[in-house]
Design an enzyme around this catalytic site. Structure first.
Site, PDB file in Angstrom:
ATOM      1  N   HIS A  81     -26.672  20.395   0.457  1.00 11.57           N
ATOM      2  CA  HIS A  81     -26.817  20.972  -0.875  1.00 11.57           C
ATOM      3  C   HIS A  81     -25.776  22.056  -1.101  1.00 11.57           C
ATOM      4  CE1 HIS A  81     -28.997  21.770  -4.526  1.00 11.57           C
ATOM      5  NE2 HIS A  81     -29.049  23.056  -4.232  1.00 11.57           N
TER       6      HIS A  81
ATOM      7  N   CYS B 258       0.829  -1.207   0.000  1.00  9.99           N
ATOM      8  CA  CYS B 258       0.000   0.000   0.000  1.00  9.99           C
ATOM      9  C   CYS B 258       0.864   1.257   0.000  1.00  9.99           C
ATOM     10  CB  CYS B 258      -0.916  -0.032   1.221  1.00  9.99           C
ATOM     11  SG  CYS B 258      -1.938   1.417   1.374  1.00  9.99           S
TER      12      CYS B 258
ATOM     13  N   GLU C  97     -25.763  14.124  -1.920  1.00  6.42           N
ATOM     14  CA  GLU C  97     -27.192  14.295  -1.611  1.00  6.42           C
ATOM     15  C   GLU C  97     -28.069  13.537  -2.617  1.00  6.42           C
ATOM     16  OE1 GLU C  97     -29.100  18.166  -2.123  1.00  6.42           O
ATOM     17  OE2 GLU C  97     -27.578  18.736  -3.590  1.00  6.42           O
TER      18      GLU C  97
ATOM     19  N   GLU D 216      -7.225   1.583 -12.885  1.00  7.79           N
ATOM     20  CA  GLU D 216      -6.741   2.776 -12.172  1.00  7.79           C
ATOM     21  C   GLU D 216      -5.489   3.336 -12.854  1.00  7.79           C
ATOM     22  OE1 GLU D 216      -8.317   2.072  -7.609  1.00  7.79           O
ATOM     23  OE2 GLU D 216      -6.231   1.631  -8.048  1.00  7.79           O
TER      24      GLU D 216
HETATM   25  P1  FAD Z   1       1.505  -6.103   2.050  1.00  4.88           P
HETATM   26  O1  FAD Z   1       1.172  -4.697   2.305  1.00  4.88           O
HETATM   27  O2  FAD Z   1       1.741  -6.518   0.650  1.00  4.88           O
HETATM   28  O3  FAD Z   1       2.810  -6.429   2.923  1.00  4.88           O
HETATM   29  C1  FAD Z   1       3.489  -7.650   2.880  1.00  4.88           C
HETATM   30  C2  FAD Z   1       4.968  -7.409   3.144  1.00  4.88           C
HETATM   31  O4  FAD Z   1       5.611  -8.649   3.437  1.00  4.88           O
HETATM   32  C3  FAD Z   1       5.682  -6.839   1.922  1.00  4.88           C
HETATM   33  O5  FAD Z   1       6.533  -5.776   2.305  1.00  4.88           O
HETATM   34  C4  FAD Z   1       6.511  -8.027   1.419  1.00  4.88           C
HETATM   35  O6  FAD Z   1       7.650  -7.621   0.709  1.00  4.88           O
HETATM   36  C5  FAD Z   1       6.838  -8.709   2.730  1.00  4.88           C
HETATM   37  N1  FAD Z   1       7.207 -10.128   2.605  1.00  4.88           N
HETATM   38  C6  FAD Z   1       6.706 -11.065   1.772  1.00  4.88           C
HETATM   39  N2  FAD Z   1       7.251 -12.266   2.038  1.00  4.88           N
HETATM   40  C7  FAD Z   1       8.114 -12.084   3.063  1.00  4.88           C
HETATM   41  C8  FAD Z   1       8.953 -12.959   3.803  1.00  4.88           C
HETATM   42  N3  FAD Z   1       8.984 -14.265   3.571  1.00  4.88           N
HETATM   43  N4  FAD Z   1       9.733 -12.428   4.785  1.00  4.88           N
HETATM   44  C9  FAD Z   1       9.694 -11.103   5.067  1.00  4.88           C
HETATM   45  N5  FAD Z   1       8.891 -10.234   4.414  1.00  4.88           N
HETATM   46  C10 FAD Z   1       8.099 -10.722   3.429  1.00  4.88           C
HETATM   47  N6  FAD Z   1      -5.985  -1.188  -1.078  1.00  4.88           N
HETATM   48  C11 FAD Z   1      -6.804  -0.224  -0.618  1.00  4.88           C
HETATM   49  O7  FAD Z   1      -7.431  -0.400   0.427  1.00  4.88           O
HETATM   50  N7  FAD Z   1      -6.959   0.958  -1.292  1.00  4.88           N
HETATM   51  C12 FAD Z   1      -6.295   1.221  -2.433  1.00  4.88           C
HETATM   52  O8  FAD Z   1      -6.471   2.307  -3.009  1.00  4.88           O
HETATM   53  C13 FAD Z   1      -5.419   0.241  -2.932  1.00  4.88           C
HETATM   54  N8  FAD Z   1      -4.722   0.465  -4.053  1.00  4.88           N
HETATM   55  C14 FAD Z   1      -3.847  -0.486  -4.503  1.00  4.88           C
HETATM   56  C15 FAD Z   1      -3.149  -0.216  -5.669  1.00  4.88           C
HETATM   57  C16 FAD Z   1      -2.280  -1.155  -6.175  1.00  4.88           C
HETATM   58  C17 FAD Z   1      -1.506  -0.839  -7.433  1.00  4.88           C
HETATM   59  C18 FAD Z   1      -2.101  -2.393  -5.501  1.00  4.88           C
HETATM   60  C19 FAD Z   1      -1.156  -3.417  -6.032  1.00  4.88           C
HETATM   61  C20 FAD Z   1      -2.803  -2.672  -4.342  1.00  4.88           C
HETATM   62  C21 FAD Z   1      -3.688  -1.720  -3.834  1.00  4.88           C
HETATM   63  N9  FAD Z   1      -4.427  -1.945  -2.674  1.00  4.88           N
HETATM   64  C22 FAD Z   1      -5.287  -0.982  -2.219  1.00  4.88           C
HETATM   65  C23 FAD Z   1      -4.324  -3.220  -1.944  1.00  4.88           C
HETATM   66  C24 FAD Z   1      -3.418  -3.074  -0.704  1.00  4.88           C
HETATM   67  O9  FAD Z   1      -2.167  -2.547  -1.080  1.00  4.88           O
HETATM   68  C25 FAD Z   1      -3.233  -4.434  -0.048  1.00  4.88           C
HETATM   69  O10 FAD Z   1      -4.504  -5.004   0.215  1.00  4.88           O
HETATM   70  C26 FAD Z   1      -2.470  -4.323   1.273  1.00  4.88           C
HETATM   71  O11 FAD Z   1      -1.209  -3.762   1.083  1.00  4.88           O
HETATM   72  C27 FAD Z   1      -2.318  -5.716   1.895  1.00  4.88           C
HETATM   73  O12 FAD Z   1      -1.592  -5.635   3.097  1.00  4.88           O
HETATM   74  P2  FAD Z   1      -0.797  -6.915   3.631  1.00  4.88           P
HETATM   75  O13 FAD Z   1      -0.279  -6.518   4.971  1.00  4.88           O
HETATM   76  O14 FAD Z   1      -1.625  -8.111   3.525  1.00  4.88           O
HETATM   77  O15 FAD Z   1       0.426  -7.106   2.613  1.00  4.88           O
HETATM   78  P1  NDP Z   2      -7.599  -8.896 -10.219  1.00  5.96           P
HETATM   79  O1  NDP Z   2      -7.339 -10.308  -9.917  1.00  5.96           O
HETATM   80  O2  NDP Z   2      -8.743  -8.215  -9.567  1.00  5.96           O
HETATM   81  O3  NDP Z   2      -7.793  -8.723 -11.812  1.00  5.96           O
HETATM   82  C1  NDP Z   2      -6.960  -9.310 -12.742  1.00  5.96           C
HETATM   83  C2  NDP Z   2      -7.325  -8.825 -14.136  1.00  5.96           C
HETATM   84  O4  NDP Z   2      -6.419  -9.373 -15.091  1.00  5.96           O
HETATM   85  C3  NDP Z   2      -8.709  -9.269 -14.579  1.00  5.96           C
HETATM   86  O5  NDP Z   2      -9.256  -8.279 -15.408  1.00  5.96           O
HETATM   87  C4  NDP Z   2      -8.405 -10.559 -15.348  1.00  5.96           C
HETATM   88  O6  NDP Z   2      -9.385 -10.869 -16.309  1.00  5.96           O
HETATM   89  C5  NDP Z   2      -7.115 -10.192 -16.036  1.00  5.96           C
HETATM   90  N1  NDP Z   2      -6.264 -11.347 -16.355  1.00  5.96           N
HETATM   91  C6  NDP Z   2      -5.927 -12.369 -15.537  1.00  5.96           C
HETATM   92  N2  NDP Z   2      -5.075 -13.211 -16.170  1.00  5.96           N
HETATM   93  C7  NDP Z   2      -4.878 -12.713 -17.406  1.00  5.96           C
HETATM   94  C8  NDP Z   2      -4.108 -13.127 -18.524  1.00  5.96           C
HETATM   95  N3  NDP Z   2      -3.367 -14.231 -18.472  1.00  5.96           N
HETATM   96  N4  NDP Z   2      -4.129 -12.372 -19.631  1.00  5.96           N
HETATM   97  C9  NDP Z   2      -4.878 -11.249 -19.690  1.00  5.96           C
HETATM   98  N5  NDP Z   2      -5.626 -10.795 -18.663  1.00  5.96           N
HETATM   99  C10 NDP Z   2      -5.628 -11.518 -17.531  1.00  5.96           C
HETATM  100  O7  NDP Z   2      -6.230  -8.156  -9.904  1.00  5.96           O
HETATM  101  P2  NDP Z   2      -5.758  -6.684  -9.622  1.00  5.96           P
HETATM  102  O8  NDP Z   2      -4.294  -6.810  -9.681  1.00  5.96           O
HETATM  103  O9  NDP Z   2      -6.414  -5.672 -10.478  1.00  5.96           O
HETATM  104  O10 NDP Z   2      -6.196  -6.402  -8.111  1.00  5.96           O
HETATM  105  C11 NDP Z   2      -5.750  -7.229  -7.039  1.00  5.96           C
HETATM  106  C12 NDP Z   2      -6.372  -6.785  -5.763  1.00  5.96           C
HETATM  107  O11 NDP Z   2      -5.743  -5.591  -5.307  1.00  5.96           O
HETATM  108  C13 NDP Z   2      -7.858  -6.426  -5.873  1.00  5.96           C
HETATM  109  O12 NDP Z   2      -8.656  -7.527  -5.591  1.00  5.96           O
HETATM  110  C14 NDP Z   2      -8.044  -5.320  -4.862  1.00  5.96           C
HETATM  111  O13 NDP Z   2      -8.574  -5.837  -3.674  1.00  5.96           O
HETATM  112  C15 NDP Z   2      -6.658  -4.781  -4.607  1.00  5.96           C
HETATM  113  N6  NDP Z   2      -6.622  -3.394  -5.128  1.00  5.96           N
HETATM  114  C16 NDP Z   2      -7.421  -2.454  -4.547  1.00  5.96           C
HETATM  115  C17 NDP Z   2      -7.487  -1.172  -5.055  1.00  5.96           C
HETATM  116  C18 NDP Z   2      -8.405  -0.168  -4.427  1.00  5.96           C
HETATM  117  O14 NDP Z   2      -8.858  -0.383  -3.321  1.00  5.96           O
HETATM  118  N7  NDP Z   2      -8.704   0.925  -5.092  1.00  5.96           N
HETATM  119  C19 NDP Z   2      -6.692  -0.785  -6.201  1.00  5.96           C
HETATM  120  C20 NDP Z   2      -5.876  -1.837  -6.742  1.00  5.96           C
HETATM  121  C21 NDP Z   2      -5.851  -3.096  -6.209  1.00  5.96           C
HETATM  122  P3  NDP Z   2     -10.624 -11.882 -16.009  1.00  5.96           P
HETATM  123  O15 NDP Z   2     -11.684 -11.057 -15.359  1.00  5.96           O
HETATM  124  O16 NDP Z   2     -10.964 -12.365 -17.355  1.00  5.96           O
HETATM  125  O17 NDP Z   2     -10.109 -12.967 -15.116  1.00  5.96           O
END
Ligand code: FAD
Ligand code: NDP
Length: 526
Positions: free
Chosen positions: A501, A84, A506, A229
């Protein structure tokens, strides 16, 4: 605790040091036995792991947290804080904001601002600002751990047995650590397809936010949260962006809303290829990436000019994420995971308990749980309180609000229309809806066609089953309404609230047209 915190804030640096030593010495004895190095070791210092470790330490336990970032195939690494902070919510929201600013500047002239006809954006300045902020967050997390007396190890954790792990640093130094309990909070990383050129030449969201040079013409593969996004803000920043969707947009979300999100992106200039899957990425002598793809279906909405190959400067793979569990040696500890997906399966009685009684899992690694930061944080805090403070509250994974930060934001809580119909039957579901025009859009004549709200209710008692909002600041809007839905509110209760408003929120309260009625749902007047 509050009193000691108040005392702490008025102490000088030397006194603070002594105070920390003192509080370490007088920490209550742990329930875990001193036969272990720690009461709790948390593997993963992301959203969930940091929250859990700090809470447990605050409750007087001896805690360590391990965090280690494996470089992405492009070699990107980052600091403490997890997805995150470094490669997710935070840089994404900042870049989304940068793109919205561009849109606002375009409209500003109509509001009387003297803005140059051509405005330019600097990717380098944006990345610089974003990365500076992230470094301050990394530092802040380190300080917070130190302040709470959590030992932080920048090392990769692997299980040796159910009470022992091996911590390996980047330089290869190994340390064996034991603990009474473990929490696995290792999160997820982007998936890569089995495709020529994918790992060599493509980027993922792990790389995008620190990309040193502007992405240029970009292909975004995938059509869910991350893909849409990123495609949205890149388009808003002025890049030529194509989204390659293999099936439907935003799987799992209300599909009418998802299609409106896509319509809005297309109206902003994002090109969308439907039913297409990439086959190969080749690097040209020019440095450009030649991508070949296969069209699986034609169908309505497909871009008419879609070839089966094109050249891009950047290919962003956003095809989903996989849990970081495969290298943890879970089998030697006895922890069961879903062998095909790698997710950890929580127990029936307690979602965060694994198949081994002293090992827990929180956040993205848990099967069938919303992969969101606030979910990981809350689950981590509640778990620590149950383990060390006699608390009984469990994480409730139902009705978690969320927002997709596409140019027109989509916020929702509860069931989609299709899920509600599937669960309750069409006759038992009433859908209220409205197409509205944000006041701020009128003067700059901005496209408002997709500004839409939908409330899915039970037809019997009008209990709100789901709420979907597409419009500006959807995250801010849906957070408050999420409270109402979580409390089991009915539409009647919601409409009894007086609106503010003039706002977009709203319009949620004013909605009165049902889909069933077939009446025009366009909002006219106040
Ligand atoms: P993480 O935050 O992924 O933390 C896991 C940590 O463990 C990492 O630092 C990793 O490197 C470390 N790690 C892994 N394996 C090991 C190991 N064996 N030993 C030591 N360290 C290790 N969520 C929202 O709510 N709002 C958003 O707007 C949003 N936007 C997102 C945008 C993107 C592009 C992505 C990819 C995700 C987004 N998410 C969003 C999802 C959110 O980031 C994740 O749900 C959240 O970070 C999960 O927290 P976590 O603690 O499970 O894991
Ligand atoms: P998702 O698993 O939600 O989506 C994967 C996308 O890639 C789908 O559209 C899927 O299509 C497509 N796909 C999968 N495999 C292939 C392939 N081989 N070739 C082409 N297309 C493929 O993953 P995201 O990474 O978008 O998100 C992961 C999680 O991260 C979310 O569930 C969300 O909880 C979290 N997140 C939250 C955000 C927020 O809160 N704003 C922002 C970003 C991430 P199909 O539908 O056909 O399977």
């Amino acid at each position: 605790m509050a009193a000691s915190l108040r005392l702490f804030t008025v102490l000088g640096p030397a006194q603070k040091f002594q105070f920390r030593i003192f509080t370490k010495l007088v920490r209550p004895l742990s329930s875990g036995s001193n036969q272990y190095d720690y009461d709790l070791i948390v593997i993963g210092g992301g959203s969930g792991g940091l929250a859990c470790s700090k809470e447990a330490a605050q409750l007087g336990r001896r805690v360590a947290v391990l965090d280690y970032v494996d470089p992405s195939p492009q070699g990107t690494v980052w600091g403490l804080g997890g997805t995150c902070v470094n490669v997710g919510c935070i840089p994404k929201k900042l870049m989304h904001h940068a793109s919205l600013l561009g849109e606002a500047v375009k409209g500003a002239a109509k509001y009387g601002w003297d803005v140059p006809q051509e405005t330019k954006h600097s990717w380098e300045v944006l990345v610089g600002g974003v990365q500076n902020h992230l470094r301050s967050l990394n530092w802040g997390h380190r300080v917070a751990l130190k302040d709470k007396s959590v030992d932080y190890l920048n090392a990769y954790g692997t299980f040796v047995d159910a009470h022992t792990i091996k911590a390996t640093t980047r330089s290869g130094k190994e340390t064996i650590l034991t603990a009474d309990r473990f929490v696995i909070a290792t999160g997820m990383r982007p998936k890569y397809p089995q495709m020529e050129g994918a790992r060599e030449y493509a980027h993922s969201s792990d790389d995008l936010f620190s990309l040193q040079k502007p992405p240029g013409k970009t292909l975004v593969v995938g059509a869910s949260y991350v893909a849409l996004e990123c495609a949205g803000f890149l388009t808003g920043l002025g890049y030529d962006v194509t989204v390659m969707m293999r099936s439907i947009p935003l799987r799992g979300f209300d599909q009418q809303m998802a299609e409106l999100v896509i319509d809005n992106m297309v109206s902003h200039g994002t090109r969308v290829l439907r039913g297409c899957v990439p086959q190969q990425i080749l690097k040209q002598a020019s440095g450009e990436l030649a991508v070949t793809w296969q069209r699986q279906t034609g169908g309505p909405g497909s871009a008419v000019d879609a070839d089966d190959s094109d050249e891009f400067s950047t290919v962003l793979l956003a095809i989903g994420r996989e849990p970081c569990t495969k290298s943890l040696n879970l089998d030697v500890a006895g922890v069961k995971m879903n062998e095909s997906t790698g997710f950890i399966v929580g127990s029936e009685e307690e979602s965060e308990r694994t198949s081994v009684p002293n090992i827990y899992a929180i956040g993205d690694v848990l099967q069938d749980r919303p992969e969101l930061t606030p979910v990981a944080i809350k689950a981590g805090k509640l778990l620590a309180r149950r383990l060390y403070d006699g608390a009984t509250e469990h994480m409730d994974y139902v009705n978690v609000p969320t927002t997709v930060f596409t140019p027109l934001e989509y916020g929702c809580v509860g069931l989609s229309e299709e899920n509600a119909v599937q669960l309750h039957g069409e006759d038992n579901v009433e859908v209220y809806h409205a197409f509205y025009k944000p006041l701020e859009y009128i003067i700059p004549e901005r496209n408002h066609q997709q500004c839409y709200i939908k409330m899915v209710c039970s037809r019997q008692d009008e209990k709100i089953l789901g709420l979907h909002f597409l419009g500006p600041h959807a995250g801010e809007v849906i957070q408050g309404f999420g409270f109402a839905v979580k409390c089991g509110a009915t539409r009647g209760q919601l409409t009894s609230v007086v609106g503010i408003h003039p706002t977009c929120a709203e319009e949620v309260i004013k909605m009165h047209v049902t889909k069933r009625s077939g009446e025009d749902a366009t909002v006219t007047g106040c």
